[in-house]
Design a protein around this motif. Structure first.
Motif, PDB file in Angstrom:
ATOM      1  N   ASP A 297       0.816  -1.222   0.000  1.00  0.00           N
ATOM      2  CA  ASP A 297       0.000   0.000   0.000  1.00  0.00           C
ATOM      3  C   ASP A 297       0.847   1.269   0.000  1.00  0.00           C
ATOM      4  OD1 ASP A 297      -2.951  -0.621   0.066  1.00  0.00           O
ATOM      5  OD2 ASP A 297      -2.258  -1.905   1.701  1.00  0.00           O
ATOM      6  N   ARG A 298       2.031   1.201  -0.561  1.00  0.00           N
ATOM      7  CA  ARG A 298       2.925   2.365  -0.629  1.00  0.00           C
ATOM      8  C   ARG A 298       3.037   2.817  -2.084  1.00  0.00           C
ATOM      9  NH1 ARG A 298       6.471   4.456   2.948  1.00  0.00           N
ATOM     10  NH2 ARG A 298       6.112   2.665   4.314  1.00  0.00           N
ATOM     11  N   CYS A 299       2.923   4.115  -2.319  1.00  0.00           N
ATOM     12  CA  CYS A 299       2.982   4.648  -3.685  1.00  0.00           C
ATOM     13  C   CYS A 299       4.326   4.322  -4.322  1.00  0.00           C
ATOM     14  CB  CYS A 299       2.757   6.163  -3.663  1.00  0.00           C
ATOM     15  SG  CYS A 299       2.844   6.934  -5.305  1.00  0.00           S
ATOM     16  N   GLN A 300       4.274   3.759  -5.526  1.00  0.00           N
ATOM     17  CA  GLN A 300       5.503   3.377  -6.210  1.00  0.00           C
ATOM     18  C   GLN A 300       6.259   4.569  -6.770  1.00  0.00           C
ATOM     19  OE1 GLN A 300       3.308  -0.189  -8.335  1.00  0.00           O
ATOM     20  NE2 GLN A 300       5.491  -0.336  -8.740  1.00  0.00           N
ATOM     21  N   ILE A 301       5.619   5.736  -6.803  1.00  0.00           N
ATOM     22  CA  ILE A 301       6.280   6.923  -7.347  1.00  0.00           C
ATOM     23  C   ILE A 301       6.865   7.802  -6.248  1.00  0.00           C
ATOM     24  CG2 ILE A 301       5.846   9.109  -8.566  1.00  0.00           C
ATOM     25  CD1 ILE A 301       3.983   7.579 -10.426  1.00  0.00           C
ATOM     26  N   CYS A 302       6.054   8.181  -5.275  1.00  0.00           N
ATOM     27  CA  CYS A 302       6.543   9.112  -4.245  1.00  0.00           C
ATOM     28  C   CYS A 302       6.854   8.437  -2.917  1.00  0.00           C
ATOM     29  CB  CYS A 302       5.550  10.248  -4.034  1.00  0.00           C
ATOM     30  SG  CYS A 302       4.005   9.738  -3.227  1.00  0.00           S
ATOM     31  N   LEU A 349      -1.106  12.466 -17.572  1.00  0.00           N
ATOM     32  CA  LEU A 349       0.061  12.530 -18.454  1.00  0.00           C
ATOM     33  C   LEU A 349       1.031  13.643 -18.064  1.00  0.00           C
ATOM     34  CD1 LEU A 349      -1.768  11.939 -21.872  1.00  0.00           C
ATOM     35  CD2 LEU A 349      -0.811  10.240 -20.307  1.00  0.00           C
ATOM     36  N   GLU A 350       1.073  13.932 -16.785  1.00  0.00           N
ATOM     37  CA  GLU A 350       2.028  14.926 -16.282  1.00  0.00           C
ATOM     38  C   GLU A 350       3.335  14.265 -15.860  1.00  0.00           C
ATOM     39  OE1 GLU A 350       1.784  18.103 -16.364  1.00  0.00           O
ATOM     40  OE2 GLU A 350      -0.310  18.272 -17.004  1.00  0.00           O
ATOM     41  N   ILE A 351       3.310  12.975 -15.571  1.00  0.00           N
ATOM     42  CA  ILE A 351       4.521  12.238 -15.209  1.00  0.00           C
ATOM     43  C   ILE A 351       4.529  10.922 -15.978  1.00  0.00           C
ATOM     44  CG2 ILE A 351       4.843  13.262 -12.925  1.00  0.00           C
ATOM     45  CD1 ILE A 351       3.413  10.882 -11.710  1.00  0.00           C
ATOM     46  N   TYR A 352       5.729  10.388 -16.184  1.00  0.00           N
ATOM     47  CA  TYR A 352       5.863   9.121 -16.899  1.00  0.00           C
ATOM     48  C   TYR A 352       7.103   8.399 -16.389  1.00  0.00           C
ATOM     49  CZ  TYR A 352       9.590  11.411 -19.581  1.00  0.00           C
ATOM     50  OH  TYR A 352      10.735  12.061 -19.944  1.00  0.00           O
ATOM     51  N   VAL A 353       7.232   7.147 -16.783  1.00  0.00           N
ATOM     52  CA  VAL A 353       8.392   6.339 -16.407  1.00  0.00           C
ATOM     53  C   VAL A 353       9.260   6.170 -17.653  1.00  0.00           C
ATOM     54  CG1 VAL A 353       9.187   4.154 -15.442  1.00  0.00           C
ATOM     55  CG2 VAL A 353       6.995   5.127 -14.700  1.00  0.00           C
ATOM     56  N   ASP A 354      10.517   6.610 -17.585  1.00  0.00           N
ATOM     57  CA  ASP A 354      11.367   6.522 -18.773  1.00  0.00           C
ATOM     58  C   ASP A 354      11.912   5.109 -18.960  1.00  0.00           C
ATOM     59  OD1 ASP A 354      13.605   6.176 -17.146  1.00  0.00           O
ATOM     60  OD2 ASP A 354      14.390   8.193 -17.449  1.00  0.00           O
ATOM     61  N   LEU A 358      13.047   5.564 -14.459  1.00  0.00           N
ATOM     62  CA  LEU A 358      12.988   6.795 -13.673  1.00  0.00           C
ATOM     63  C   LEU A 358      11.678   7.523 -13.946  1.00  0.00           C
ATOM     64  CD1 LEU A 358      16.617   8.191 -14.156  1.00  0.00           C
ATOM     65  CD2 LEU A 358      15.714   6.922 -12.193  1.00  0.00           C
ATOM     66  N   VAL A 359      11.034   8.027 -12.901  1.00  0.00           N
ATOM     67  CA  VAL A 359       9.815   8.817 -13.040  1.00  0.00           C
ATOM     68  C   VAL A 359      10.216  10.258 -13.324  1.00  0.00           C
ATOM     69  CG1 VAL A 359       7.687   9.584 -11.932  1.00  0.00           C
ATOM     70  CG2 VAL A 359       8.597   7.303 -11.440  1.00  0.00           C
ATOM     71  N   ARG A 360       9.715  10.790 -14.430  1.00  0.00           N
ATOM     72  CA  ARG A 360      10.064  12.153 -14.847  1.00  0.00           C
ATOM     73  C   ARG A 360       8.798  12.966 -15.087  1.00  0.00           C
ATOM     74  NH1 ARG A 360      15.351  12.829 -16.430  1.00  0.00           N
ATOM     75  NH2 ARG A 360      16.595  10.909 -16.641  1.00  0.00           N
ATOM     76  N   GLY A 361       8.947  14.297 -15.056  1.00  0.00           N
ATOM     77  CA  GLY A 361       7.853  15.187 -15.394  1.00  0.00           C
ATOM     78  C   GLY A 361       7.762  15.372 -16.894  1.00  0.00           C
ATOM     79  N   ALA A 362       6.566  15.314 -17.430  1.00  0.00           N
ATOM     80  CA  ALA A 362       6.390  15.460 -18.869  1.00  0.00           C
ATOM     81  C   ALA A 362       6.810  16.836 -19.353  1.00  0.00           C
ATOM     82  CB  ALA A 362       4.932  15.189 -19.249  1.00  0.00           C
ATOM     83  N   ARG A 363       6.780  17.812 -18.459  1.00  0.00           N
ATOM     84  CA  ARG A 363       7.188  19.176 -18.825  1.00  0.00           C
ATOM     85  C   ARG A 363       8.543  19.541 -18.216  1.00  0.00           C
ATOM     86  NH1 ARG A 363       2.045  21.411 -20.414  1.00  0.00           N
ATOM     87  NH2 ARG A 363       0.328  20.295 -19.452  1.00  0.00           N
ATOM     88  N   PRO A 368      13.994  13.610 -11.506  1.00  0.00           N
ATOM     89  CA  PRO A 368      13.682  12.190 -11.719  1.00  0.00           C
ATOM     90  C   PRO A 368      13.967  11.367 -10.467  1.00  0.00           C
ATOM     91  CG  PRO A 368      15.719  12.796 -12.832  1.00  0.00           C
ATOM     92  CD  PRO A 368      15.107  14.068 -12.325  1.00  0.00           C
ATOM     93  N   ARG A 369      13.156  10.332 -10.284  1.00  0.00           N
ATOM     94  CA  ARG A 369      13.374   9.419  -9.164  1.00  0.00           C
ATOM     95  C   ARG A 369      12.962   8.022  -9.601  1.00  0.00           C
ATOM     96  NH1 ARG A 369      10.007  11.371  -4.216  1.00  0.00           N
ATOM     97  NH2 ARG A 369      10.805   9.399  -3.370  1.00  0.00           N
ATOM     98  N   PRO A 370      13.573   6.995  -9.065  1.00  0.00           N
ATOM     99  CA  PRO A 370      13.282   5.626  -9.515  1.00  0.00           C
ATOM    100  C   PRO A 370      11.857   5.210  -9.173  1.00  0.00           C
ATOM    101  CG  PRO A 370      15.337   5.726  -8.251  1.00  0.00           C
ATOM    102  CD  PRO A 370      14.638   7.038  -8.052  1.00  0.00           C
ATOM    103  N   LEU A 371      11.252   4.449 -10.060  1.00  0.00           N
ATOM    104  CA  LEU A 371       9.975   3.811  -9.777  1.00  0.00           C
ATOM    105  C   LEU A 371      10.235   2.609  -8.877  1.00  0.00           C
ATOM    106  CD1 LEU A 371       6.864   3.606 -10.546  1.00  0.00           C
ATOM    107  CD2 LEU A 371       7.606   1.850 -12.183  1.00  0.00           C
ATOM    108  N   ARG A 372       9.594   2.587  -7.727  1.00  0.00           N
ATOM    109  CA  ARG A 372       9.739   1.444  -6.822  1.00  0.00           C
ATOM    110  C   ARG A 372       9.065   0.220  -7.436  1.00  0.00           C
ATOM    111  NH1 ARG A 372       6.718   1.512  -3.036  1.00  0.00           N
ATOM    112  NH2 ARG A 372       7.796   0.087  -1.634  1.00  0.00           N
TER     113      ARG A 372
END
Length: 401
Positions: A297-302, A349-354, A358-363, A368-372
Motif C-alpha cells: 500500500d505504498r505509492c511506487q512513485i513518491c 500525463l504529467e509524469i511518466y516512467v522513462d 525513472l519517473v520524470r515530469g512530462a514538462r 527524476p526518481r526511480p519507480l519502486r
C-alpha cells in the motif's frame, strides 16, 4: 495465349478500374486471387500483377483472361509489365508492416505554399481524422459528401493560415502514400484529379487501404501513427484542441481520469438528477488487491503510505488505460500502486516512467526518481512505453489556470 497485344494504356485502364472497384471487388469480378509474389507498383499504389495483366488483355482484345488462361511469374506477367515500362516488385518482400506504415507517414508528398517553408497540413490532418474514425470503429471508407463536410472545416481551423481549405486534394492525393484508396470514380475521370463537379455527382468513397486499416486496428500501432504524424507535420498545432475537435480526446489522458462537470443547477434547492444508461468496464478487484498487497500500500512513485479511517489507503492505477481508445488489458503487469496525487498526475500525463525506470515530469518540472518495484510485482515495459508515448504527444499542450 500471348500477352504481346497489351499496350501501356491498357494497363492504365486496368489499374483505373482496380481503384474504382477496390481490390476485393476487382479480383472477385474477374476471378483472380491476391498476388502471391509479383505486384505492379504505380504512383505509390500496389496492384495484383496477374489480375491487372488479364484485365488489360481484355481492354486490348476484348478477350478478358482468367487465371487458368495464362501463367504468372517473372517470365510472363512481370516481363510483360517491365517491357511496357512499369515497376514490378516481389509482394512477399513488401507486405506493409508497422515500420513501413510509419515510414510512409513520415514521407508524405505534402506541398508547400509560395513563400512558406512549412509543409501543408491537409494530408496530416486528414489522416488524423481518418485514424479517429478507426479508433471509434467507424466504417473504413467515407463518402465524399461526408468527407467534404467534416474535413473541410477541419482544414480551415487547423491548417496553415495562408492555405485554402481544399478537402478534394487530400481526398484524392493521399493515394500517393500507398495507405489510401478512392472508390467510385469513373475510369475516364480518374486519369487525373477529378473536378469537384465529378466528386459531387458520383459520391466516391475514400479511406485507408484494408492493409493499413488492419495495422491501425492495433491500439499500439495506432498511437505510433498518431505520434509520427504530430511530430513530423503538426509541431505548432494545439494538439489538445485538435484531438477534442476530431473525437480523439481519449488520447489526452491515460484513460482513467473523470471529467467532473460544473454545477448545472441554479444553486438553490436540491441538486438536479437525470436518468442515464451506461456500459462500464468490469475490473478484476482481486488484481487491485494483489498489487496493493505486493507494494504494501505504498505509492511506487513518491513512496507515500496513506492511512484512512486507520487503515492503509492506496489506489490501483492502470498504466495503459482500459477501454477506448487504449484498450489496455486488466492484468497485474498493467497495474501500479499509487497514492491519489500521483494517480491523478500519471493519468493526466504529467509524469511518466522513462526507459531506465525513472519517473520524470512530462514538462521537465521535477527531479527524476526511480519507480519502486516489489520483486514479485511484474510490470510490462511495453505498457510503460505506451504511456510514455502519450505523454510525449501531450507535452506541448497549453497549461491552464
Amino acid at each position: 495465349m500471348g500477352l504481346g497485344d497489351i499496350r501501356y494504356e491498357d494497363i492504365i485502364a486496368a489499374t483505373d478500374e482496380f481503384r474504382r472497384l477496390g481490390r476485393d471487388d476487382f479480383l472477385q469480378t474477374y476471378g483472380f486471387g491476391r498476388a502471391m509474389s509479383y505486384e505492379l507498383v504505380l504512383d505509390g499504389l500496389r496492384y495484383d500483377s496477374k489480375a491487372i495483366v488479364g484485365v488489360a488483355h481484355g481492354y486490348a482484345t476484348d478477350d478478358f483472361l482468367r487465371p487458368k488462361d495464362f501463367s504468372g511469374g517473372a517470365a510472363t506477367v512481370a516481363r510483360c509489365l517491365r517491357e511496357l515500362g512499369f515497376v514490378v516488385e516481389n509482394g512477399e518482400a513488401t507486405t506493409l508492416s508497422r515500420t513501413g506504415l510509419l515510414e510512409r507517414l513520415r514521407t508524405l508528398k505534402v506541398s508547400r505554399g509560395p513563400g512558406s517553408p512549412a509543409p501543408s497540413r491537409h494530408q496530416p490532418l486528414t489522416l488524423l481524422w481518418a485514424i479517429a474514425r478507426e479508433a471509434d470503429e467507424r466504417p473504413r471508407m467515407t463518402p465524399w459528401p461526408r468527407f467534404r463536410d467534416e474535413v473541410g472545416p477541419l482544414l480551415v481551423e487547423f491548417g496553415l493560415s495562408n492555405a485554402k481549405a481544399t478537402p478534394e486534394y487530400p481526398f484524392w492525393h493521399l493515394r500517393g502514400s500507398g495507405l489510401w484508396e478512392v472508390h467510385g470514380i469513373p475510369a475516364e475521370s480518374a486519369k487525373k484529379m477529378p473536378m469537384m463537379s465529378i466528386l459531387d455527382a458520383h459520391h466516391p468513397r475514400a479511406g485507408f487501404t484494408e492493409e493499413a486499416a488492419a495495422l491501425l486496428g492495433d491500439p499500439v500501432a495506432r498511437l505510433d501513427a498518431i505520434a509520427t504524424i504530430c511530430e513530423t507535420y503538426l509541431e505548432d498545432v494545439d494538439l489538445q484542441a485538435l484531438f477534442e475537435r476530431i473525437g480523439m480526446d481519449g488520447y489526452t489522458t491515460a484513460g482513467s481520469l473523470l471529467n467532473l462537470a460544473e454545477d448545472e443547477g441554479s444553486g438553490a434547492g436540491p441538486a438536479p438528477r437525470r436518468d442515464t444508461t451506461r456500459s462500464v468496464i468490469v475490473r478484476d478487484v482481486s488484481l487491485a488487491r494483489k498489487v496493493k498487497e505486493l507494494e504494501d500500500d505504498r505509492c511506487q512513485i513518491c513512496g507515500t503510505a496513506l492511512r484512512y479511517l486507520d487503515r492503509p489507503y492506496s489506489q490501483a492505477a492502470h498504466i495503459r488505460g482500459l477501454g477506448k481508445p487504449h484498450h489496455g488489458p486488466d492484468e497485474l503487469q498493467n497495474l501500479l500502486c499509487l497514492c491519489a496525487n500521483c494517480h491523478v498526475l500519471f493519468d493526466g500525463l504529467e509524469i511518466y516512467v522513462d526507459a531506465d525506470g525513472l519517473v520524470r515530469g512530462a514538462r521537465n518540472t521535477r527531479e527524476p526518481r526511480p519507480l519502486r518495484r516489489a520483486p514479485a510485482h511484474p510490470i510490462n515495459d511495453a505498457h510503460l512505453g505506451y504511456h510514455r508515448d502519450l505523454c510525449r504527444i501531450n507535452a506541448r499542450r497549453p497549461t491552464t489556470g
